[in-house]
Design a protein around this motif. Structure first.
Motif, PDB file in Angstrom:
ATOM      1  N   SER A 102     -11.006  -0.582   2.239  1.00  0.00           N
ATOM      2  CA  SER A 102     -10.175  -0.040   3.635  1.00  0.00           C
ATOM      3  C   SER A 102     -10.477  -1.507   4.241  1.00  0.00           C
ATOM      4  N   LYS A 103     -11.120  -2.161   3.552  1.00  0.00           N
ATOM      5  CA  LYS A 103     -11.830  -3.198   4.677  1.00  0.00           C
ATOM      6  C   LYS A 103     -10.345  -4.542   4.116  1.00  0.00           C
ATOM      7  N   PHE A 104     -10.171  -4.726   2.462  1.00  0.00           N
ATOM      8  CA  PHE A 104      -9.511  -5.918   2.064  1.00  0.00           C
ATOM      9  C   PHE A 104      -7.670  -5.570   2.260  1.00  0.00           C
ATOM     10  N   ILE A 105      -7.506  -4.244   1.845  1.00  0.00           N
ATOM     11  CA  ILE A 105      -6.287  -4.150   1.290  1.00  0.00           C
ATOM     12  C   ILE A 105      -5.345  -4.286   2.759  1.00  0.00           C
ATOM     13  N   PRO A 106      -5.611  -4.266   3.989  1.00  0.00           N
ATOM     14  CA  PRO A 106      -4.353  -3.982   4.808  1.00  0.00           C
ATOM     15  C   PRO A 106      -3.895  -5.881   4.979  1.00  0.00           C
ATOM     16  N   HIS A 107      -5.609  -6.686   4.822  1.00  0.00           N
ATOM     17  CA  HIS A 107      -5.201  -7.909   5.475  1.00  0.00           C
ATOM     18  C   HIS A 107      -4.253  -8.775   4.174  1.00  0.00           C
ATOM     19  N   TYR A 108      -3.953  -7.883   3.299  1.00  0.00           N
ATOM     20  CA  TYR A 108      -3.680  -8.391   1.573  1.00  0.00           C
ATOM     21  C   TYR A 108      -1.834  -7.499   2.064  1.00  0.00           C
ATOM     22  N   LEU A 109      -1.380  -7.048   1.821  1.00  0.00           N
ATOM     23  CA  LEU A 109      -0.564  -6.491   3.127  1.00  0.00           C
ATOM     24  C   LEU A 109       0.047  -6.905   3.703  1.00  0.00           C
ATOM     25  N   ASN A 110       0.121  -7.301   4.564  1.00  0.00           N
ATOM     26  CA  ASN A 110      -0.341  -8.158   5.964  1.00  0.00           C
ATOM     27  C   ASN A 110       0.733  -9.706   5.347  1.00  0.00           C
ATOM     28  N   ALA A 152       1.862 -13.090   4.114  1.00  0.00           N
ATOM     29  CA  ALA A 152       2.884 -13.960   4.158  1.00  0.00           C
ATOM     30  C   ALA A 152       3.416 -14.099   2.698  1.00  0.00           C
ATOM     31  N   SER A 153       2.471 -14.263   1.938  1.00  0.00           N
ATOM     32  CA  SER A 153       2.101 -14.496   0.008  1.00  0.00           C
ATOM     33  C   SER A 153       2.875 -13.343  -0.401  1.00  0.00           C
ATOM     34  N   TRP A 154       3.690 -13.651  -1.329  1.00  0.00           N
ATOM     35  CA  TRP A 154       4.569 -12.207  -1.712  1.00  0.00           C
ATOM     36  C   TRP A 154       2.951 -12.053  -2.880  1.00  0.00           C
ATOM     37  N   GLN A 155       1.950 -13.136  -3.532  1.00  0.00           N
ATOM     38  CA  GLN A 155       1.269 -12.081  -4.665  1.00  0.00           C
ATOM     39  C   GLN A 155      -0.186 -12.083  -3.390  1.00  0.00           C
ATOM     40  N   HIS A 156      -0.220 -12.067  -2.074  1.00  0.00           N
ATOM     41  CA  HIS A 156      -1.014 -11.250  -1.571  1.00  0.00           C
ATOM     42  C   HIS A 156      -0.933 -10.162  -1.478  1.00  0.00           C
ATOM     43  N   ARG A 157       0.450  -9.197  -1.039  1.00  0.00           N
ATOM     44  CA  ARG A 157       0.666  -8.023  -1.203  1.00  0.00           C
ATOM     45  C   ARG A 157       1.540  -7.291  -2.387  1.00  0.00           C
ATOM     46  N   VAL A 158       1.121  -8.308  -3.214  1.00  0.00           N
ATOM     47  CA  VAL A 158       0.974  -7.392  -5.078  1.00  0.00           C
ATOM     48  C   VAL A 158       0.063  -7.309  -5.062  1.00  0.00           C
ATOM     49  N   ALA A 159      -0.696  -7.727  -5.091  1.00  0.00           N
ATOM     50  CA  ALA A 159      -2.390  -7.456  -5.201  1.00  0.00           C
ATOM     51  C   ALA A 159      -3.261  -6.059  -4.051  1.00  0.00           C
ATOM     52  N   GLY A 160      -2.328  -6.429  -2.840  1.00  0.00           N
ATOM     53  CA  GLY A 160      -3.109  -4.733  -2.400  1.00  0.00           C
ATOM     54  C   GLY A 160      -2.045  -3.640  -2.202  1.00  0.00           C
ATOM     55  N   LEU A 161      -0.765  -3.871  -2.851  1.00  0.00           N
ATOM     56  CA  LEU A 161      -0.033  -2.602  -3.230  1.00  0.00           C
ATOM     57  C   LEU A 161      -0.733  -2.359  -4.541  1.00  0.00           C
ATOM     58  N   SER A 162      -0.949  -2.916  -5.078  1.00  0.00           N
ATOM     59  CA  SER A 162      -1.842  -2.820  -6.734  1.00  0.00           C
ATOM     60  C   SER A 162      -3.351  -1.839  -6.352  1.00  0.00           C
ATOM     61  N   ALA A 163      -4.160  -2.992  -5.743  1.00  0.00           N
ATOM     62  CA  ALA A 163      -5.077  -2.063  -5.240  1.00  0.00           C
ATOM     63  C   ALA A 163      -4.835  -0.442  -4.852  1.00  0.00           C
ATOM     64  N   ILE A 164      -4.452  -0.171  -4.086  1.00  0.00           N
ATOM     65  CA  ILE A 164      -3.801   0.179  -3.561  1.00  0.00           C
ATOM     66  C   ILE A 164      -3.949   2.065  -4.344  1.00  0.00           C
ATOM     67  N   GLY A 165      -2.942   0.964  -5.878  1.00  0.00           N
ATOM     68  CA  GLY A 165      -2.309   2.023  -6.898  1.00  0.00           C
ATOM     69  C   GLY A 165      -3.745   2.582  -7.982  1.00  0.00           C
ATOM     70  N   LEU A 166      -4.368   1.959  -7.953  1.00  0.00           N
ATOM     71  CA  LEU A 166      -5.359   1.449  -8.971  1.00  0.00           C
ATOM     72  C   LEU A 166      -6.981   2.458  -8.353  1.00  0.00           C
ATOM     73  N   ALA A 167      -6.830   1.799  -6.875  1.00  0.00           N
ATOM     74  CA  ALA A 167      -8.080   2.714  -6.020  1.00  0.00           C
ATOM     75  C   ALA A 167      -8.345   4.682  -6.251  1.00  0.00           C
ATOM     76  N   CYS A 168      -6.232   4.321  -6.231  1.00  0.00           N
ATOM     77  CA  CYS A 168      -6.145   5.960  -5.908  1.00  0.00           C
ATOM     78  C   CYS A 168      -6.735   6.954  -6.669  1.00  0.00           C
ATOM     79  N   GLU A 169      -7.287   6.495  -8.346  1.00  0.00           N
ATOM     80  CA  GLU A 169      -7.834   7.839  -8.760  1.00  0.00           C
ATOM     81  C   GLU A 169      -9.335   7.592  -8.477  1.00  0.00           C
ATOM     82  N   ALA A 170     -10.036   6.986  -7.819  1.00  0.00           N
ATOM     83  CA  ALA A 170     -11.291   6.061  -8.030  1.00  0.00           C
ATOM     84  C   ALA A 170     -11.704   7.285  -6.637  1.00  0.00           C
ATOM     85  N   CYS A 171     -10.577   6.358  -5.664  1.00  0.00           N
ATOM     86  CA  CYS A 171     -10.957   7.291  -4.369  1.00  0.00           C
ATOM     87  C   CYS A 171      -9.998   8.543  -3.603  1.00  0.00           C
ATOM     88  N   PHE A 172     -10.157   8.958  -4.709  1.00  0.00           N
ATOM     89  CA  PHE A 172      -9.674  10.396  -4.545  1.00  0.00           C
ATOM     90  C   PHE A 172      -9.706  11.295  -3.782  1.00  0.00           C
TER      91      PHE A 172
END
Length: 156
Positions: A13-21, A23-43
């Motif tokens: 919750s602390k880091f994903i918003p910074h990645y999603l916002n 300008a670098s596509w690599q950061h946005r990909v990392a943020g989206l990947s983190a959302i998808g991967l964390a959803c099982e652990a953070c159900f």
């Protein structure tokens, strides 16, 4: 996964918003990947914020970068699988509309992954909603079968 949502969610919750916002596509990909991967652990934590999280991921279906769009589709597939039955009906329809729209993406790999992701979507979708979009869905999927890329046909 072994750490659990109580530990992972505050960090995400602390880091994903910074990645999603970023300008670098690599950061946005990392943020989206983190959302998808964390959803099982953070159900449990995601359950309370499901609509907000899904709306955020849907926003990136229209990103100008193909890698970001692919990552958004991938994250949505993971969210659909892990948040079964927790998404409000209006958002469920938005998800289907976004999936159908991105089936027209010019990048074949995104189209193939979206077609495969729709299987997860339809396993948990409301019958009335599926019926409402059945013609449009079949037209889109039928059109994919005519494309020359083998991997699109395999996933359709």
């Amino acid at each position: 996964m072994t750490l659990g949502g109580r530990i992972i969610h505050p960090v995400c919750s602390k880091f994903i918003p910074h990645y999603l916002n970023n300008a670098s596509w690599q950061h946005r990909v990392a943020g989206l990947s983190a959302i998808g991967l964390a959803c099982e652990a953070c159900f449990e934590q995601y359950e309370r914020q499901a609509d907000q999280i899904i709306s955020t991921v849907l926003h990136f279906f229209k990103d100008s970068n193909a890698r970001v769009r692919f990552s958004a589709v991938n994250s949505m597939a993971l969210l659909i699988e892990n948040l079964k039955g927790m998404v409000k009906p209006n958002l469920t329809e938005q998800i289907l509309q976004a999936l159908l729209a991105i089936l027209s993406d010019p990048i074949p790999r995104i189209v193939a992954h979206t077609a495969r992701s729709m299987v997860n979507y339809f396993e948990n979708a409301d019958v009335k909603l599926v019926t409402k979009y059945a013609d449009q869905t079949m037209q889109k999927l039928s059109a994919l079968l005519g494309r020359p890329e083998d991997f699109i046909q395999e996933h359709t």
